[in-house]
Write a protein that holds these residues in place. Structure first.
Motif, mmCIF file in Angstrom:
data_model
loop_
_atom_site.group_PDB
_atom_site.id
_atom_site.type_symbol
_atom_site.label_atom_id
_atom_site.label_comp_id
_atom_site.label_asym_id
_atom_site.label_seq_id
_atom_site.Cartn_x
_atom_site.Cartn_y
_atom_site.Cartn_z
ATOM 1 N N PRO A 134 -23.070 -72.610 4.922
ATOM 2 C CA PRO A 134 -24.127 -71.692 5.351
ATOM 3 C C PRO A 134 -25.362 -72.405 5.878
ATOM 4 N N ARG A 190 -16.981 -61.461 -2.675
ATOM 5 C CA ARG A 190 -15.868 -61.061 -1.801
ATOM 6 C C ARG A 190 -15.893 -59.599 -1.369
ATOM 7 N N VAL A 225 -13.224 -62.302 2.920
ATOM 8 C CA VAL A 225 -14.323 -61.479 2.413
ATOM 9 C C VAL A 225 -14.145 -60.049 2.915
ATOM 10 N N LEU A 258 -16.069 -63.792 8.752
ATOM 11 C CA LEU A 258 -16.121 -63.654 7.289
ATOM 12 C C LEU A 258 -14.865 -62.966 6.762
ATOM 13 N N GLU A 279 -23.081 -64.308 4.528
ATOM 14 C CA GLU A 279 -22.515 -65.655 4.643
ATOM 15 C C GLU A 279 -22.876 -66.525 3.440
ATOM 16 N N GLN A 280 -24.134 -66.450 3.020
ATOM 17 C CA GLN A 280 -24.556 -67.260 1.866
ATOM 18 C C GLN A 280 -23.825 -66.816 0.605
ATOM 19 N N PHE A 325 -16.750 -73.546 4.830
ATOM 20 C CA PHE A 325 -17.823 -72.652 5.247
ATOM 21 C C PHE A 325 -19.151 -73.209 4.787
ATOM 22 N N ALA A 327 -21.049 -65.155 0.395
ATOM 23 C CA ALA A 327 -19.622 -65.452 0.546
ATOM 24 C C ALA A 327 -19.337 -66.902 0.169
ATOM 25 N N ALA A 328 -20.210 -67.798 0.600
ATOM 26 C CA ALA A 328 -20.028 -69.220 0.256
ATOM 27 C C ALA A 328 -20.100 -69.431 -1.251
ATOM 28 N N LYS A 381 -26.730 -63.219 7.312
ATOM 29 C CA LYS A 381 -27.047 -64.466 6.594
ATOM 30 C C LYS A 381 -26.790 -64.289 5.105
ATOM 31 N N ARG A 395 -19.352 -62.545 13.836
ATOM 32 C CA ARG A 395 -19.625 -63.115 12.508
ATOM 33 C C ARG A 395 -18.940 -62.301 11.411
ATOM 34 N N MET A 397 -11.988 -65.168 6.385
ATOM 35 C CA MET A 397 -12.097 -66.066 5.241
ATOM 36 C C MET A 397 -11.841 -65.353 3.921
#
Lengths: 392, 392
Positions: A8, B92, B116, B111, B84-85, A6, B87-88, B81, B107, B114
């Protein structure tokens, strides 16, 4: 999920339609931009002066290349970050048009050592001495222009202050390089109609021409005589003695400029694409995902005759809805409603439908985004995604 | 100069003193931040509810890790965003607390796939159907919370609208997952004193508890009952029936929060470092290189009892100058002056001197910057540079 699966920081993708873009995002109508550039360029050609476009509105090399007369410039910037970014893309002739702080001269020297003709501005003897000292230290002559105050709105030396003007000019000539004089009629953004704009334009011209004459009569050089604001650039009738005009926001225009009559609403090339996420029907509200984070907090039309709230609402093709504005905004929510006092009815929009919002102030709204999604033609097909940058 | 010799994307460097930083830039007083976090956490512990911090103010994993009770969360976000950031970076457990647009569900699904636990919010039957449809398509059950309107300020279902609430709840239970109910007392930012804040807090509590009871009495699940705003989180006396509190701006605080008495000025952990670039002595102005691009256009104190202009001015150590504010701002220029009506004298600052400016609104000001320069202790030594992000 780990960084291998993943990322970003996926590069910005392009899409082929406005319906396919993630919202909120910034849309640039390239037809309108081209028209705005052509219009001002023709006007200045007929007045016999060159355009030194201000790149602070766009902060994009793709827009800059369309604005500049050549890939090397000339151009105007508002931060050293802009100077460094545009230098990396080949621009070689720039004025950094914010009064120089002595601690920033190291970055100026570094850019000049790389072959960029970066010019600073200043309005105090202290700054002139700092520029002379940095020039000596670097073994070069850093060029500087003296900022002239033509309307009392912010910075600059008033031309009547002969002593200060000459002391700055002499300090620069001895220890650095006196490149010329410049001014900006910030008061022109207040509007007041064509006659007022003619006066603002003449105030700009006469202030710098007077300062240039004073310097020259003292035996000092003054090759560049620079004026500029978008309103005065569009109203000046005579620029005798001026060598160049700086202007920036005209490339996109905005509701503030339309509000003072410098452009029409359908000249505005910038909009924010938003998605409807809800209604409060009994209140006459449509809720979107475009709040002040995407529109900016700029309320520049709040003191104009027509208050546009946080922006004027259009359909996805860019056709305005009469009297429908973003009446209020939170960080990631916009509240669309009829303008107070209007009999306009809300458009029949459902959750998921899209609108475009024309901004109060293009510089502020563009700064909230990382890219322009470029549309052209009747179809408003998205033909490119141009990155933009921020920071200092 | 080519890209081999000049890289405009040089990583952010750290410096050891505030005097050595490039200006304008964002300064974070980590002692104040830590104190603000401890204060709210202790308060909520005593009320028996957990904190789900809102990360929209900070947009920084370094700040987020100090705000969250564990590296996995829980947390609240305002954009995908952010989801996603974060999560990276290992978070969680997140609520995306802006009404979901159907086109954004792809989206969300990605997530969730993955690992989350990302929860969406909504307030219409159309959105609930879209979430159910996306759940079916992905072969999962996307969890959603119903947004409740507790004060009429923006979005949400009023609890009295039983039919709508139950229809949304049933649609989610059948085709997706009903995770619970949530609300936000946006009106609490208007202030009004401690008594008013107690009422706003109770309005938040009673609205979601009533909605939860209604759903449960219809046989629907409602495990999470979520309230939150920084003012109500600091004033609630009783949160019976509430399972979690969301709040964000308290991590830094700002002049708007100080203006309504939720914090003191010396709790404000965020400031913009600026350099003096000129004077207009006859006007009583000091000009700095920090304009609205670095401060934001937010004028949130303009309707409060004390209008702080574009920010309250401090010396480089963060000590406020009495009644000295950023009276006006252009894109890259700030105009420092005494507050209108005050007898305060301008500090004796020279070109090159530095000041720190406390912001009206931390969320808006932080968003103008790419990093926090973190200071700690009496010396205000710069101990780190924490990146932050923007976008959607």
């Amino acid at each position: 999920m780990d960084s291998a699966t993943f990322d970003p920081t996926t590069p910005l993708a392009t899409a082929t339609t406005l319906e396919a873009l993630e919202t909120p995002c910034l849309v640039l109508d390239a037809d309108r931009m081209d028209r705005n550039i052509t219009r001002l360029r023709s006007r200045l050609d007929s007045l016999g002066v060159s355009l030194r476009p201000h790149l602070k509105t766009a902060k994009s090399i793709d827009v800059a290349r369309r604005l500049m007369s050549a890939p090397e410039g000339p151009a105007t910037v508002s931060t050293l970050k802009e100077a460094e970014q545009f230098a990396a893309d080949g621009v070689r002739d720039m004025i950094y048009a914010v009064g120089i702080a002595p601690a920033k001269l190291a970055r100026v020297t570094e850019l000049r050592a790389m072959g960029v003709d970066l010019v600073v501005i200043l309005d105090t003897v202290e700054q002139a001495k700092a520029v002379a000292e940095a020039s000596t230290d670097a073994g070069i002559r850093i060029p500087a222009m003296i900022e002239i105050d033509c309307d009392g709105h912010r910075s600059g030396v008033v031309p009547a202050n002969y002593a200060q003007l000459l002391e700055i000019g002499q300090t620069l000539t001895e220890g650095a390089e006196l490149r010329g004089v410049m001014t900006h009629a910030g008061d022109s953004y207040k509007g007041g109609g064509a006659e007022a704009q003619h006066r603002y334009a003449e105030a700009e011209r006469s202030a710098v021409v007077e300062a240039a004459q004073l310097l020259r009569s003292a035996g000092l050089p003054c090759p560049v005589v620079s004026v500029g604001s978008t309103p005065t650039a569009h109203h000046a009738k005579d620029l005798t003695g001026v060598t160049e005009v700086r202007a920036g926001v005209f490339v996109f225009f905005d509701l503030v400029m339309a509000g003072i009559g410098v452009c029409q609403v359908d000249d505005i090339g910038l909009s924010v694409l938003a998605t409807v996420i809800g209604h409060q029907r009994e209140k006459g509200w449509i809720i979107t995902d475009s709040g002040w984070m995407s529109l900016s907090r700029d309320r520049g039309t709040s003191k104009q005759a027509v208050d546009q709230g946080y922006g004027l609402v259009c359909d996805i093709q860019g056709n305005t809805y009469r009297d429908i504005i973003v009446a209020d905004a939170n960080q990631e929510h916009g509240i669309i409603a009829a303008r107070p006092g209007s009999d306009a009815r809300l458009p029949d929009l459902r959750v998921g439908d899209r609108v475009r919002i024309l901004p109060n102030h293009a510089c502020a709204t563009a700064a909230q985004h990382e890219a322009y999604h470029v549309v052209r033609g009747q179809s408003h097909a998205v033909e490119a995604c141009w990155p933009r940058f921020g920071g200092w």
